[in-house]
Enzyme design. Structure first.
Site: not given
Ligand code: NAD
Length: 731
Positions: A512, A441, A474, A462
């Site tokens: 993120n 991540s 992702e 991800h």
């Protein structure tokens, strides 16, 4: 070939079969609606015909309206799109009313021909509204079928008579979960709820419908008879009054007032219940038009239906042969690896699940066992299915078992060294065509790819936690990632029925990158003395599923500390979040790590139930006398995320704004009513957005600085979807 065909049999029954050309599920278009209307006219006018059955040529009945139609009607209606949408909606009502009245005498209700709907499987949206206009609904006993009106999920409500008919059929109270929550049922539950009339064995579906059609049944609908009373009482009746007061409170509680469709639906139901049926349909059409004209609804339809589906179908897939995964190796059987194994095995993919000890590998596999056991308890999964799915997962420590894998998903500790070691060990066993994906991540893909013997076949996939619930995946391209790896990742995501976005490799990728500033802005406000309750409520009132402080508690304070330390180490003096860290590190020192330690920004009881905001916070960070207004707090929280999305577009991390919007809603719950950050900017307009950012920058700092792209668009009066949307790309 046409979407509806009709066959008249020797017994005098006309069978109209819906079979949308070139689609796996039937969808209603403008042309098919006209065709159905003509066929019904033909059958009603034919003296040899005693009754009609409307069914499907597929194993499902219909998936709903082609929502592209609604967008195109608005676009084609020139200066008066509302009129165009209203006329279209009323034309639908007239057609379905014709089905419902079926040639009966308007005064005496005599005559008319029975019309049955025979549903072999799933019937959604207009695919249930057509049956609701028929006189009896038969469904095949198919537990996989879903029956319901899910329109509210994409920001509209049932506008093909479904709202008016369901409320008149069931009463406002019983209809409310179906309309307001878009609840779907299998046929048996739909029958128990009173939505459909009969569940029959699949191979007797048409025979049973025909038997009924030929039995000279009574066909007049209760609301077309004298003395009709709405079940549960109309709004002016004491019981009905209570229903509407409760429903109104519930809708506002659930939607925080930001979803126009829920309010409009309630108005259509309430006002419609006060007038005769045909007028109620007109009211339904007016509110439906009102919702379709609201920019929130078009943005939601665009992101949550049209673009989500386009991405799932591979809108950004490079040219490459079919890359469907047959055997996946999952390395690391922790929280993420266990979930990745589960979703892969459920999709029928063979899984090798590896961890450093057999115990850890088995524990990872037991996650799938527990998931299937829950399904069995809920009667959704059979013992055979459980055995078959578990049989696909080989939990082991032996890397040799990876032989023959065409995809690896690595989910070991977040550590470059550990990941590099695993990459080398895997590649010693797997063949040259195997694609290696990491679920990191935070670590750059390009950096991790250095451990690979073939960086072209190295990619980021991800997942979000919990893997089985989160819809977004992702996909991250490293600098050297090749097209086959991208195609592989996309084909895999499609197999496991999730929605992909494909982004380039920059710090924190896309999701993120945007969510961290949201959390940080919330924490920063705590430091400034903004009431924590104001921060949390402002977030929810603008449509975020969780306030920033609750989000920290859910994802844990120690993870925040870890990310902050790593980011600071990487950025050095340019690191901008020292003030945030002060609060975060203090929480860490107090051992208030969030939900997992039963103590965080919120207080929890000993069973882990969240109580209220933690009062101790105020002792360390006293609340200021002067509190900001709600909109300022909301704008800080929304712009913190949105500006990061714009920067990701500017920097080429995002290549497609559709992915930016869909990813934002599915990945971290960015105010879904807005359609996503780019849609939100289009709704408020680039000039206003830039002006607001200038004000926020002056008041709160450089992080709100208007990105060059937004400034340019403000100056030119441009919109994101006009400049970067598909039509612009095609031109
Ligand atoms: P975790 O600690 O729950 O699991 C990691 C597993 O890897 C453990 O079972 C460990 O025994 C195993 N492992 C470690 N070294 C190994 C080795 N050399 N060989 C085989 N197995 C080994 O961690 P997690 O939360 O599942 O995260 C795994 C990865 O996924 C990390 O890269 C993390 O950044 C990423 N990720 C986590 C989340 C999240 O919310 N937890 C979300 C997205 C991505």
């Amino acid at each position: 070939m046409t979407d509806f065909t009709m066959q008249k049999d020797a017994d005098g029954v006309a069978i109209i079969t819906w079979d949308t050309v070139g689609k796996s599920m039937n969808v209603m278009s403008r042309d098919s609606m006209a065709l159905l209307s003509d066929l019904v006219d033909d059958a009603l006018a034919d003296d040899a015909i005693k009754g009609i059955i409307i069914t499907s040529g597929k194993d499902t009945f219909a998936g709903g309206m082609d929502l592209n139609v609604l967008a195109s009607i608005r676009d084609e209606s020139g200066d008066n799109p509302a009129q165009g949408l209203f006329d279209f909606t009323m034309a639908g009502h007239h057609m379905l009313r014709k089905v419902e009245r079926a040639g009966m005498d308007p005064k005496t209700n005599k005559g008319g021909k029975p019309i049955a709907a025979a549903l072999p499987g799933t019937a959604l949206g207009i695919g249930l509204e057509v049956p609701l206009a028929c006189h009896r609904i038969f469904a095949a006993d198919n537990p996989k079928a879903k029956i319901g009106l899910p329109e509210i999920m994409v920001g509209i409500f049932p506008g093909g008579g479904g709202t008016t008919r369901l409320v008149r059929k069931l009463g406002a109270m019983a209809a409310s979960p179906l309309l307001l929550e878009g609840k779907l049922n299998d046929p048996k539950k739909a029958m128990a709820a009173g939505v459909i009339d009969e569940v029959v064995p699949a191979d007797e579906l048409i025979a049973k419908a025909k038997e009924w059609v030929l039995s000279e049944p009574k066909i007049v609908k209760p609301w077309d008879e004298k003395g009709y009373k709405m079940p549960g009482g109309a709004p002016y009746h004491p019981a009905g009054f209570m229903t509407f007061v409760g429903a109104s409170a519930m809708v506002n509680g659930k939607t925080q007032g930001v979803y126009p469709a829920a309010k409009a639906l309630l108005s259509a139901v309430y006002e419609g219940a006060l007038v005769p049926f045909d007028q109620a349909l007109k009211i339904e059409a007016r509110w439906f038009t009102n919702v379709l004209m609201n920019p929130s609804s078009s943005a939601m339809i665009r992101s949550l239906f049209i673009n989500k589906e386009a991405l799932e179908k591979g809108a950004n897939r490079p040219e490459a042969p079919d890359q469907k995964v047959k055997k996946v190796g999952v390395i690391g059987a922790g929280m993420m690896g266990a979930g990745i194994s589960l979703v892969s095995a459920l999709a029928g993919i063979q899984v090798v699940l590896i961890d450093s000890t057999q115990e850890a590998a088995d524990k990872g596999k037991s996650y799938t066992t527990a998931h299937l056991d829950k399904g069995i308890a809920r009667k959704k999964v059979t013992e055979e299915k459980k055995e078959a799915v578990l049989g696909l997962i080989n939990a082991t420590t032996d890397y040799a078992a990876l032989e023959g894998c065409d995809l690896i998903v690595e989910a070991v500790f977040e550590d470059v060294g550990v990941k590099a070691e695993v990459t080398a060990k895997v590649q010693a066993v797997t063949g040259p065509d195997c694609i290696f994906a990491t679920n990191t991540s935070t670590l750059p893909i390009t950096e991790l790819a250095k451990a690979s013997n073939d960086p072209e076949k190295f990619i980021g996939i991800h997942f979000f936690s919990p893997v089985d619930k989160m819809l977004l995946v992702e996909i991250i391209k490293g600098k050297e990632t090749g097209p086959v790896a991208v195609a592989k990742a996309l084909d895999y995501v499609r197999q496991i029925k999730k929605t992909p976005i494909v982004v380039n490799d920059e710090r924190f990728f896309y999701a993120n990158r945007c969510i961290i500033p949201y959390i940080n802005e919330g924490i920063r406000m705590v430091k400034e003395g903004v009431e924590p309750a104001l921060i949390e409520n402002a977030a929810k009132l603008v449509g975020m599923p969780l306030g920033p402080l609750q989000l920290v508690d859910e994802t844990s304070v120690d993870l925040g500390v870890k990310i902050a330390k790593a980011t600071k180490a990487a950025m050095g003096d340019a690191y901008p979040d020292g003030e945030v860290d002060e609060v975060l590190f203090w929480m860490f020192d107090q051992e208030r790590l969030g939900r997992k330690s039963n103590a965080g920004f919120y207080a929890y009881d000993e069973k882990g139930k969240r109580e209220g905001l933690w009062e101790g916070l105020a002792a360390q960070y006293p609340t200021a006398e002067d509190q900001p207004d709600l909109t300022t707090v909301q704008h800080r929280l929304l712009f913190a995320q949105t500006l990061e999305a714009v920067r990701a577009l500017e920097e080429g991390v995002l290549e497609d704004i559709r992915e930016g919007d869909v990813g934002a809603i599915l990945g971290w719950g960015f105010a879904p009513w807005s359609g996503g950050p780019f849609s939100w900017l289009d709704i408020i307009g680039a000039p206003y957005a830039a002006e607001r950012c200038d004000q926020l920058t002056a008041e709160f700092g450089e992080r709100f600085k208007t990105p060059d792209l937004l400034r340019e668009m403000a100056d030119k009066g441009q919109e994101f979807y006009k400049r970067f949307g598909q039509q612009a790309k095609a031109a």
